[in-house]
Scaffold this motif. Structure first.
Motif, PDB file in Angstrom:
ATOM      1  N   SER A  96     -46.400   7.633  -1.821  1.00  0.00           N
ATOM      2  CA  SER A  96     -46.665   7.658  -0.389  1.00  0.00           C
ATOM      3  C   SER A  96     -48.170   7.696  -0.169  1.00  0.00           C
ATOM      4  O   SER A  96     -48.954   7.880  -1.111  1.00  0.00           O
ATOM      5  CB  SER A  96     -46.040   8.900   0.250  1.00  0.00           C
ATOM      6  OG  SER A  96     -46.769  10.073  -0.134  1.00  0.00           O
ATOM      7  N   ASP A 218     -41.995   3.877   3.064  1.00  0.00           N
ATOM      8  CA  ASP A 218     -42.509   3.442   4.369  1.00  0.00           C
ATOM      9  C   ASP A 218     -42.055   4.378   5.479  1.00  0.00           C
ATOM     10  O   ASP A 218     -42.846   4.736   6.370  1.00  0.00           O
ATOM     11  CB  ASP A 218     -42.045   2.016   4.676  1.00  0.00           C
ATOM     12  CG  ASP A 218     -42.689   0.973   3.766  1.00  0.00           C
ATOM     13  OD1 ASP A 218     -43.719   1.297   3.145  1.00  0.00           O
ATOM     14  OD2 ASP A 218     -42.152  -0.150   3.679  1.00  0.00           O
ATOM     15  N   GLY A 219     -40.778   4.758   5.443  1.00  0.00           N
ATOM     16  CA  GLY A 219     -40.266   5.686   6.451  1.00  0.00           C
ATOM     17  C   GLY A 219     -40.947   7.035   6.374  1.00  0.00           C
ATOM     18  O   GLY A 219     -41.272   7.646   7.403  1.00  0.00           O
ATOM     19  N   ASN A 221     -44.020   7.642   5.246  1.00  0.00           N
ATOM     20  CA  ASN A 221     -45.386   7.514   5.767  1.00  0.00           C
ATOM     21  C   ASN A 221     -45.407   7.525   7.291  1.00  0.00           C
ATOM     22  O   ASN A 221     -46.258   8.171   7.915  1.00  0.00           O
ATOM     23  CB  ASN A 221     -46.022   6.225   5.249  1.00  0.00           C
ATOM     24  CG  ASN A 221     -46.359   6.288   3.770  1.00  0.00           C
ATOM     25  OD1 ASN A 221     -46.564   7.361   3.214  1.00  0.00           O
ATOM     26  ND2 ASN A 221     -46.414   5.132   3.143  1.00  0.00           N
ATOM     27  N   ASN A 222     -44.472   6.811   7.908  1.00  0.00           N
ATOM     28  CA  ASN A 222     -44.411   6.761   9.371  1.00  0.00           C
ATOM     29  C   ASN A 222     -44.102   8.130   9.963  1.00  0.00           C
ATOM     30  O   ASN A 222     -44.697   8.532  10.979  1.00  0.00           O
ATOM     31  CB  ASN A 222     -43.357   5.749   9.823  1.00  0.00           C
ATOM     32  CG  ASN A 222     -43.771   4.316   9.554  1.00  0.00           C
ATOM     33  OD1 ASN A 222     -44.959   4.005   9.501  1.00  0.00           O
ATOM     34  ND2 ASN A 222     -42.804   3.430   9.376  1.00  0.00           N
ATOM     35  N   ASN A 223     -43.189   8.856   9.341  1.00  0.00           N
ATOM     36  CA  ASN A 223     -42.828  10.172   9.850  1.00  0.00           C
ATOM     37  C   ASN A 223     -43.958  11.187   9.680  1.00  0.00           C
ATOM     38  O   ASN A 223     -44.155  12.057  10.528  1.00  0.00           O
ATOM     39  CB  ASN A 223     -41.558  10.675   9.163  1.00  0.00           C
ATOM     40  CG  ASN A 223     -40.322   9.921   9.620  1.00  0.00           C
ATOM     41  OD1 ASN A 223     -40.252   9.472  10.762  1.00  0.00           O
ATOM     42  ND2 ASN A 223     -39.355   9.766   8.740  1.00  0.00           N
ATOM     43  N   ILE A 225     -47.157  10.506   9.859  1.00  0.00           N
ATOM     44  CA  ILE A 225     -48.115  10.228  10.930  1.00  0.00           C
ATOM     45  C   ILE A 225     -47.669  10.897  12.232  1.00  0.00           C
ATOM     46  O   ILE A 225     -48.462  11.523  12.947  1.00  0.00           O
ATOM     47  CB  ILE A 225     -48.273   8.712  11.125  1.00  0.00           C
ATOM     48  CG1 ILE A 225     -48.976   8.105   9.913  1.00  0.00           C
ATOM     49  CG2 ILE A 225     -49.075   8.405  12.399  1.00  0.00           C
ATOM     50  CD1 ILE A 225     -49.002   6.588   9.914  1.00  0.00           C
ATOM     51  N   LYS A 226     -46.383  10.784  12.543  1.00  0.00           N
ATOM     52  CA  LYS A 226     -45.854  11.402  13.761  1.00  0.00           C
ATOM     53  C   LYS A 226     -45.958  12.925  13.694  1.00  0.00           C
ATOM     54  O   LYS A 226     -46.279  13.586  14.691  1.00  0.00           O
ATOM     55  CB  LYS A 226     -44.396  10.986  13.966  1.00  0.00           C
ATOM     56  CG  LYS A 226     -44.215   9.506  14.243  1.00  0.00           C
ATOM     57  CD  LYS A 226     -42.731   9.133  14.291  1.00  0.00           C
ATOM     58  CE  LYS A 226     -42.550   7.638  14.491  1.00  0.00           C
ATOM     59  NZ  LYS A 226     -41.117   7.240  14.441  1.00  0.00           N
TER      60      LYS A 226
END
Length: 324
Positions: A96, A218-219, A221-223, A225-226
């Motif tokens: 990640s 990918d999921g 990394n996105n989470n 950031i949130k």
């Protein structure tokens, strides 16, 4: 007809259940990032939350570091929530983006010189360290210092205060706790170095050959950031202020947990990353979804006492406070 209706009712539940995925991970004991069950492990909690947001359950085993890596290689485990990146591991692991950093800070008794930037500047000094802690080989390359292994930061602090050690190496996350919850003790007893001796990014990593490996990363990394912008990081780390780039514009913001910013601009905060490419800014504040450029424009309704409003009573639940 009734049976058919019941079947349609159960289909959505079965579909949702099928979307959940279990992933077997392993980590060593590495406080304050990972620890045994019942003890706070900040990295483990961050990874668990980020995976849960993607419908993935983390099955975690805590063991020694060598068994962690051996288990990943032989397929017993599918990855680890707390790994440093190495060239060899990248051959079989997907990493990640870094979500925390391990940063070691020099700490001395009040009045000590803590300006050293490496152990080479501390010839013949006694340095208290955590035995078995993943400091990295760079910390041990200098033979002109005396390394004193200990079982805990508390034990090393006692050695420092009783003159059995000249300095101790402490992770910056613990330093942030001391500055937040025990500032008077810091001022009375300790000197804190300004620069980290060692900086190592922490990653979540999984085997490349597991199903949907890239999708999982990918999921995650996105989470992450949130979570950096919605207050989750502050809540898990139990810190009022963290610094991160919440809007992705390359400029760092100070992110508040809750809506009590304190009466004055924050004197200390925890930097999630020491990314040199970022534009440093200690005067950008992210509060309740809004960015304020300058403390003077932060609305007065947020400038209330942090400790009282947060009901922390000057004591984190993590148990990271030290006894002086």
């Amino acid at each position: 007809m009734k049976k058919l209706f019941l079947l349609f009712l159960t289909l959505p539940c079965l579909f949702l259940y099928s979307q959940n995925q279990n992933i077997k991970l392993a980590s060593d004991i590495w406080p304050p990032f990972s620890n045994v069950e019942g003890e706070k492990g900040f990295a483990l909690e961050l990874v668990k939350e980020a995976l849960l947001r993607g419908g993935i359950q983390m099955e975690l085993t805590i063991t020694g570091f060598d068994p962690v890596m051996e288990g990943i290689i032989d397929g017993t485990y599918q990855g680890s929530p707390t790994l440093w990146k190495t060239e060899d591991r990248e051959n079989y692991l997907l990493y990640s983006e870094p979500y925390l950093e391990n940063r070691l800070i020099l700490v001395g008794r009040k009045g000590s010189d803590v300006s050293a930037k490496s152990l080479s500047e501390l010839k013949d000094k006694r340095i208290a360290i955590i035995s078995g802690y993943a400091y990295g080989s760079s910390v041990y390359t200098n033979l002109d210092v005396i390394l004193i292994p200990g079982k805990s930061d508390q034990g090393n602090l006692e050695k420092l205060l009783t003159f059995k050690a000249d300095y101790m190496l402490v992770d910056e996350l613990l330093i942030s706790y001391l500055l937040t919850y025990q500032l008077n003790d810091i001022r009375k007893f300790l000197e804190i170095g300004k620069e980290a001796f060692l900086v190592q990014p922490l990653h979540f990593a999984i085997l490349k050959d597991i199903p949907d490996a890239q999708k999982i990363i990918d999921g995650f990394n996105n989470n992450i950031i949130k979570m950096m912008s919605d207050g989750t990081y502050n809540k898990i780390l139990e810190l009022n202020w963290i610094q991160s780039d919440v809007d992705g514009d390359g400029v760092l913001e100070l992110v508040l947990h809750g809506d009590s910013a304190g009466k004055n601009a924050p004197a200390s905060y925890y930097k999630l990353m020491t990314e040199t490419a970022m534009t440093k800014s200690n005067d950008r504040y992210y509060i309740n979804g809004e960015i304020y450029n300058g403390w003077q424009v932060v609305p007065a309704k947020y400038k209330t006492d942090i400790i009282k409003a947060a009901n922390m009573n000057n004591s984190p639940s993590s148990g990271l406070k030290l006894k002086f």
